[in-house]
Design a protein around this motif. Structure first.
Motif, short mmCIF file in Angstrom:
data_model
loop_
_atom_site.label_atom_id
_atom_site.label_comp_id
_atom_site.label_asym_id
_atom_site.label_seq_id
_atom_site.Cartn_x
_atom_site.Cartn_y
_atom_site.Cartn_z
N VAL A 60 47.94 39.08 47.24
CA VAL A 60 47.01 40.23 47.22
C VAL A 60 46.51 40.46 45.80
CG1 VAL A 60 46.81 42.73 47.57
CG2 VAL A 60 47.98 41.32 49.28
N TYR A 61 47.42 40.39 44.82
CA TYR A 61 47.06 40.57 43.42
C TYR A 61 45.97 39.58 43.01
CZ TYR A 61 47.54 40.66 38.33
OH TYR A 61 47.28 40.75 36.98
N GLY A 62 46.17 38.31 43.34
CA GLY A 62 45.18 37.29 42.98
C GLY A 62 43.83 37.54 43.61
N ALA A 63 43.83 37.90 44.89
CA ALA A 63 42.57 38.16 45.58
C ALA A 63 41.86 39.37 44.99
CB ALA A 63 42.82 38.37 47.08
N VAL A 64 42.60 40.43 44.74
CA VAL A 64 42.00 41.64 44.17
C VAL A 64 41.47 41.35 42.77
CG1 VAL A 64 42.47 43.99 43.35
CG2 VAL A 64 43.31 43.26 45.57
N TYR A 65 42.25 40.64 41.97
CA TYR A 65 41.84 40.34 40.60
C TYR A 65 40.53 39.54 40.58
CZ TYR A 65 43.11 40.17 35.62
OH TYR A 65 43.17 40.36 34.27
N ILE A 66 40.44 38.55 41.43
CA ILE A 66 39.27 37.67 41.41
C ILE A 66 38.05 38.31 42.06
CG2 ILE A 66 38.33 35.47 42.28
CD1 ILE A 66 41.25 34.38 42.03
N PHE A 67 38.22 38.94 43.22
CA PHE A 67 37.06 39.36 44.01
C PHE A 67 36.66 40.83 43.88
CE2 PHE A 67 38.85 35.66 46.30
CZ PHE A 67 37.78 34.81 46.09
N VAL A 68 37.51 41.68 43.33
CA VAL A 68 37.18 43.09 43.22
C VAL A 68 36.66 43.37 41.81
CG1 VAL A 68 38.07 45.45 43.28
CG2 VAL A 68 38.83 43.78 44.98
N ASP A 69 35.40 43.78 41.73
CA ASP A 69 34.81 44.08 40.43
C ASP A 69 34.44 45.56 40.28
OD1 ASP A 69 32.65 44.17 42.14
OD2 ASP A 69 31.40 42.79 40.99
N HIS A 70 34.86 46.36 41.22
CA HIS A 70 34.57 47.80 41.17
C HIS A 70 35.73 48.51 40.48
CE1 HIS A 70 33.80 51.90 42.50
NE2 HIS A 70 32.56 51.50 42.72
N PRO A 71 35.46 49.28 39.42
CA PRO A 71 36.55 49.92 38.66
C PRO A 71 37.48 50.80 39.51
CG PRO A 71 34.47 50.14 37.50
CD PRO A 71 34.16 49.55 38.84
N THR A 72 36.93 51.50 40.48
CA THR A 72 37.76 52.38 41.30
C THR A 72 38.76 51.59 42.14
OG1 THR A 72 35.96 53.97 41.40
CG2 THR A 72 37.71 54.21 43.02
N TRP A 73 38.33 50.46 42.67
CA TRP A 73 39.20 49.67 43.55
C TRP A 73 40.10 48.71 42.79
CZ3 TRP A 73 40.32 51.23 48.14
CH2 TRP A 73 39.40 52.01 48.82
N SER A 74 39.76 48.42 41.55
CA SER A 74 40.57 47.45 40.81
C SER A 74 41.95 47.99 40.45
CB SER A 74 39.84 46.98 39.54
OG SER A 74 39.64 48.06 38.66
N TRP A 75 42.16 49.29 40.58
CA TRP A 75 43.48 49.86 40.31
C TRP A 75 44.53 49.34 41.32
CZ3 TRP A 75 45.85 52.60 44.16
CH2 TRP A 75 45.04 53.10 45.17
N VAL A 76 44.07 48.86 42.47
CA VAL A 76 44.98 48.29 43.46
C VAL A 76 45.76 47.13 42.85
CG1 VAL A 76 45.09 47.04 45.67
CG2 VAL A 76 43.59 49.03 45.42
N ARG A 77 45.11 46.42 41.96
CA ARG A 77 45.74 45.28 41.30
C ARG A 77 47.03 45.71 40.60
NH1 ARG A 77 41.90 43.89 37.64
NH2 ARG A 77 43.08 44.65 35.89
N GLY A 78 47.00 46.80 39.90
CA GLY A 78 48.19 47.29 39.21
C GLY A 78 49.31 47.67 40.17
N LEU A 79 48.93 48.26 41.29
CA LEU A 79 49.94 48.65 42.28
C LEU A 79 50.66 47.43 42.86
CD1 LEU A 79 48.12 51.49 44.25
CD2 LEU A 79 49.98 51.73 42.59
N VAL A 80 49.91 46.41 43.21
CA VAL A 80 50.56 45.23 43.79
C VAL A 80 51.30 44.43 42.72
CG1 VAL A 80 49.11 45.08 45.85
CG2 VAL A 80 48.45 43.84 43.81
N TRP A 81 50.84 44.49 41.48
CA TRP A 81 51.57 43.84 40.38
C TRP A 81 52.96 44.45 40.27
CZ3 TRP A 81 53.51 45.23 35.51
CH2 TRP A 81 53.79 44.17 34.64
N TRP A 82 53.03 45.79 40.25
CA TRP A 82 54.32 46.46 40.15
C TRP A 82 55.16 46.26 41.41
CZ3 TRP A 82 56.93 47.51 36.13
CH2 TRP A 82 56.29 47.82 34.94
N SER A 83 54.52 46.17 42.54
CA SER A 83 55.24 45.92 43.78
C SER A 83 55.95 44.57 43.73
CB SER A 83 54.27 45.97 44.97
OG SER A 83 54.90 45.57 46.14
N GLY A 84 55.24 43.55 43.30
CA GLY A 84 55.84 42.22 43.18
C GLY A 84 56.97 42.20 42.17
N ASN A 85 56.75 42.81 41.02
CA ASN A 85 57.80 42.86 40.00
C ASN A 85 59.01 43.63 40.48
OD1 ASN A 85 56.28 41.35 38.25
ND2 ASN A 85 55.55 43.08 37.08
#
Length: 165
Positions: free
Chosen positions: A125-150
């Motif tokens: 999910v992190y990879g998909a969001v990082y590559i395909f999401v370019d909207h600032p509001t939605w890109s915060w999801v990347r941080g959530l899944v990063w912490w989830s994986g860690n």
């Protein structure tokens, strides 16, 4: 026929102690170093240069946009792809440490499998969001899944520490 949960090691099978850690490590290695590699998309857009591929976007990216070979949005996506790849490579050792410590300490296989699966889903999910999401509001999801994986890896390290301590 074996169910998906049994195959992933999340439900008891003939051998309830089957640890799928090596399978998850192999997949995540291939995902980080291969599937998320920016070379594929750079080749697709004609920006891959074998001589020095790490400089493709800095040397040729802006030129390709000016010449109309790619759009600004495509160049930005390629840059995010490179960042997603770098982050996956940087993060892989944490998974290795978590799975190895937990496995060697004797953390139950189903617990190792569940945490490794959680990490794997988060990284995809992190990879998909990082590559395909370019909207600032939605890109915060990347941080959530990063912490989830860690958190999955920290959980495995914590469980290993309980058994080793």
């Amino acid at each position: 026929m074996t169910s998906l949960l049994t195959t992933l090691g999340l439900r008891a099978s003939i051998n309830p102690n089957q640890n799928h850690g090596p399978m998850f490590l192999t997949f995540n290695f291939i995902f980080a170093y291969g599937l998320l590699s920016s070379r594929t998309l750079k080749q697709w857009y004609g920006l891959d240069h074998q001589v020095s591929p790490r400089e493709d976007l800095t040397k040729y990216g802006e030129i390709a946009v000016r010449e109309g070979k790619i759009t600004r949005r495509q160049l930005d996506m390629l840059k995010r792809n490179e960042s997603a790849h770098a982050n996956a490579v940087e993060n892989f050792p944490l998974l290795v440490a978590g799975v190895l410590f937990a496995s060697m300490a004797g953390v139950p296989a189903q617990m190792v499998n569940a945490a490794a699966l959680s990490y794997t889903i988060a990284r995809v999910v992190y990879g998909a969001v990082y590559i395909f999401v370019d909207h600032p509001t939605w890109s915060w999801v990347r941080g959530l899944v990063w912490w989830s994986g860690n958190s999955s890896c920290f959980f495995l390290l914590w469980k290993a520490g309980e058994l080793l301590g």
